[in-house]
Each structure stands twice: as structure tokens, then as C-alpha cells.
Write a protein that holds these residues in place. Structure first.
Motif, PDB file in Angstrom:
ATOM      1  N   ALA A   1      -6.858   5.712   4.342  1.00 17.26           N
ATOM      2  CA  ALA A   1      -5.512   5.323   4.425  1.00 17.26           C
ATOM      3  C   ALA A   1      -5.233   4.220   5.553  1.00 17.26           C
ATOM      4  O   ALA A   1      -4.376   3.093   5.114  1.00 17.26           O
ATOM      5  N   THR A   2      -6.036   4.314   6.359  1.00 18.49           N
ATOM      6  CA  THR A   2      -5.947   3.091   7.653  1.00 18.49           C
ATOM      7  C   THR A   2      -6.639   1.860   7.139  1.00 18.49           C
ATOM      8  O   THR A   2      -6.056   0.677   7.361  1.00 18.49           O
TER       9      THR A   2
ATOM     10  N   ALA B   1       0.913  -1.203  -0.128  1.00 23.00           N
ATOM     11  CA  ALA B   1      -0.088  -0.088  -0.038  1.00 23.00           C
ATOM     12  C   ALA B   1       0.872   1.233  -0.074  1.00 23.00           C
ATOM     13  O   ALA B   1       1.685   1.255   0.673  1.00 23.00           O
ATOM     14  N   PHE B   2       0.542   2.105  -0.765  1.00 25.04           N
ATOM     15  CA  PHE B   2       1.293   3.722  -0.877  1.00 25.04           C
ATOM     16  C   PHE B   2       0.262   4.665  -0.325  1.00 25.04           C
ATOM     17  O   PHE B   2      -0.726   4.931  -1.130  1.00 25.04           O
ATOM     18  N   ILE B   3       0.506   5.174   0.684  1.00 21.87           N
ATOM     19  CA  ILE B   3      -0.153   6.031   1.121  1.00 21.87           C
ATOM     20  C   ILE B   3       0.451   7.393   1.464  1.00 21.87           C
ATOM     21  O   ILE B   3       1.724   7.547   1.619  1.00 21.87           O
TER      22      ILE B   3
ATOM     23  N   ILE C   1       9.405   6.754   3.124  1.00 20.20           N
ATOM     24  CA  ILE C   1      10.096   7.223   1.910  1.00 20.20           C
ATOM     25  C   ILE C   1       9.957   8.796   1.682  1.00 20.20           C
ATOM     26  O   ILE C   1       8.944   9.204   1.790  1.00 20.20           O
ATOM     27  N   THR C   2      10.999   9.353   1.799  1.00 18.74           N
ATOM     28  CA  THR C   2      10.956  10.846   1.911  1.00 18.74           C
ATOM     29  C   THR C   2      12.017  11.628   0.920  1.00 18.74           C
ATOM     30  O   THR C   2      12.790  10.584   0.109  1.00 18.74           O
ATOM     31  N   ASP C   3      12.429  12.817   0.949  1.00 13.10           N
ATOM     32  CA  ASP C   3      13.433  13.224  -0.122  1.00 13.10           C
ATOM     33  C   ASP C   3      14.723  13.677   0.532  1.00 13.10           C
ATOM     34  O   ASP C   3      14.852  13.513   1.939  1.00 13.10           O
ATOM     35  N   GLN C   4      15.626  13.855  -0.267  1.00 10.54           N
ATOM     36  CA  GLN C   4      16.935  14.344   0.257  1.00 10.54           C
ATOM     37  C   GLN C   4      17.069  15.482   0.745  1.00 10.54           C
ATOM     38  O   GLN C   4      18.111  15.870   1.458  1.00 10.54           O
TER      39      GLN C   4
ATOM     40  N   VAL D   1       3.282  -1.624   3.954  1.00 12.66           N
ATOM     41  CA  VAL D   1       2.847  -0.109   3.806  1.00 12.66           C
ATOM     42  C   VAL D   1       3.676   1.013   3.684  1.00 12.66           C
ATOM     43  O   VAL D   1       4.830   0.903   4.565  1.00 12.66           O
ATOM     44  N   TYR D   2       3.749   1.699   2.487  1.00 16.72           N
ATOM     45  CA  TYR D   2       4.966   2.656   2.514  1.00 16.72           C
ATOM     46  C   TYR D   2       4.181   3.856   2.326  1.00 16.72           C
ATOM     47  O   TYR D   2       3.315   4.133   2.014  1.00 16.72           O
ATOM     48  N   LEU D   3       4.820   4.717   3.406  1.00 16.98           N
ATOM     49  CA  LEU D   3       4.391   6.034   3.670  1.00 16.98           C
ATOM     50  C   LEU D   3       5.291   7.203   2.704  1.00 16.98           C
ATOM     51  O   LEU D   3       6.334   7.050   2.966  1.00 16.98           O
ATOM     52  N   LEU D   4       4.508   7.717   1.855  1.00 18.61           N
ATOM     53  CA  LEU D   4       5.401   8.795   0.681  1.00 18.61           C
ATOM     54  C   LEU D   4       5.033  10.014   1.267  1.00 18.61           C
ATOM     55  O   LEU D   4       4.049  10.347   1.480  1.00 18.61           O
TER      56      LEU D   4
END
Length: 250
Positions: free
Chosen positions: A191-192, A167-169, A228-231, A201-204
Motif C-alpha cells: 500500500a505504501t 491508487a486505490f488501497i 471514501i467510506t459508507d453512509q 491516493v484513495y483510501l477505501l
């Protein structure tokens, strides 16, 4: 810092990012949130920005009810970096959930050629993937015109009938102290539900949302498996999240 200098930095930040919140501006300006709110009120009255709950946005974005297309354009480079990393986690044959978040939407461009199944409540995701190799499953229910998404009990019942590999939320705010937060209870419930019926479950979440608490706190950090976040995320925040046991990719 005097008002003129604060004004210049506030308008510059809003122009670059599209939208910004009070906490972020207070840190940038090294002043109190009360001062930032007062400055934003003055700038809004002058027509130089649009005041939002908890922050401000560019007038050009606000004049059209901040449509979904505008929201996806905010911090676009950061979101694309996140989604490139997310796409690497998807294997051929996977069944994945995708919620209606603006960051999650930008994942579409990186999965178009994958033979996978996407289950979603997002109308823009469906439109983007219709002409791709992806099989699309749209959850039915009441349409939220502003968010261009489908919410409600029928959506939750639909999602619960499926088991996804991943899941990508998205999320509007995340903090080690208070967990996940959102602007809307409807989006939070979707989302839940997705998280409850996925193996992973991946949190973007772009870095501007880290250590930010929004209107509605809806889940603990245990809801997701990977962040998963940014630099642009600070080394201090990244290290604190990893020390808390969170798997973080950036």
C-alpha cells in the motif's frame, strides 16, 4: 446487561456482519472489552462462533480458512457503495493501482467497461478483469495463497517502475490518533509503495474500520488524499475527520 442478552446480541451481530471486533461489541453492549473477550471465549468454546485476533467471525466463514471470497462478502453492501463512489473518480485513459484488499476488489465490477490500465498485486482482480475492457498489469513475486495476492520486494520494485494517476488501497483500521493500521506488514508495504507512486491516493474503508487500531500501524493519515467510506459512518466521526482536514466522501 446479563450474559444471555449479551450472547443474543453478539451472535446476532456476528451473523449480520460476518465478523466483528471487540471494541465494536463493547460499544454495542455498553460493557468492558474484558467482558466481551470473556463472552467470546465462552461462545467459541460452545462452537457458536470462531474467535479471531481482536474479535470473532461466523463459523461458516472460518471453516474454510476465511478464504478471500468469504472476506469480500463481509459488509458487501457497504463495500459496493464505497466502490461506486470510487469508480466515479476514474477517468478514461487513467492508470490506476489497486491493492489486494477485499473492498478494493469489489471496485472491479464498476470499472469493467472503462478503457483504463490497472496495475495490481491481486490475483482475484486480475481474474475479474481479464474479460473486460481494462488493460491489466500484474506485479510479479511470491504468491500468498491465503490472501491470493503477490507480496515482497519484487512487487515493490515492479510498482516503482510505474506512475499511476490514482491508487486505490484498503486498510484494516484507521484512527485520527494513530493513523493507518493493518493485520500484515506485507500488505502495508504494498500500500505504501502504491501511494508513493500515484498522483492521488484513495483510501477505501468501510465504516466498521473507522477509529479502529489493528496489529501493525504503518502510515500517518497523510498517506492518502481522499477517504471514501459508507453512509453508516456516524455523523460525529465524519465531522471529526473533516475537521482534521481529511477529504471524506460517503
Amino acid at each position: 446487561m446479563n450474559y444471555q442478552n449479551r450472547k443474543r446480541l453478539i451472535l446476532q451481530t456476528v451473523e449480520q456482519k460476518g465478523s466483528v471486533d471487540v471494541q465494536e461489541l463493547a460499544q454495542l453492549l455498553q460493557t468492558s472489552e474484558m467482558t466481551v473477550r470473556r463472552d467470546l471465549t465462552q461462545l467459541s468454546a460452545a462452537g457458536l462462533l470462531y474467535r479471531t485476533r481482536g474479535g470473532a467471525m461466523k463459523v461458516s466463514l472460518a471453516t474454510d480458512d476465511f478464504r478471500f471470497a468469504n472476506k469480500t462478502a463481509v459488509n458487501a453492501e457497504r463495500k459496493d457503495h464505497i466502490c461506486q463512489l470510487a469508480a466515479q473518480q476514474i477517468q478514461e485513459g487513467d492508470v490506476i493501482f489497486m491493492d489486494c484488499g477485499s473492498t478494493v476488489f469489489r471496485l472491479c465490477q464498476f470499472i469493467r467497461n472503462k478503457r483504463i490500465t490497472v496495475v495490481t498485486n491481486s490475483l482475484p482482480v486480475v481474474a475479474e478483469l481479464l474479460s473486460s475492457d481494462v488493460s491489466v498489469n500484474l506485479a510479479g513475486g511470491e504468491v500468498d495463497k491465503e490472501r491470493q495476492a503477490i507480496h515482497g520486494l519484487m512487487v515493490e520494485e515492479h510498482l516503482a517502475r510505474y506512475r499511476a494517476n490514482k491508487a486505490f488501497i484498503g486498510v484494516d483500521g484507521i484512527s485520527l490518533k494513530n493513523g493507518l493500521s493493518a493485520h500484515s506488514e506485507k500488505e502495508a508495504s504494498t500500500a505504501t509503495t502504491m501511494a508513493a507512486h500515484a498522483d492521488s491516493v484513495y483510501l477505501l474503508c468501510d465504516s466498521s474500520k473507522l477509529e479502529r487500531d489493528k496489529y501493525f500501524q504503518f502510515a500517518p493519515l497523510s498517506l492518502f488524499d481522499v477517504l471514501i467510506t459508507d453512509q453508516e459512518a456516524s455523523n460525529e466521526i465524519v465531522e471529526s475527520y473533516r475537521k482534521a482536514g481529511i477529504m471524506l466522501i460517503n
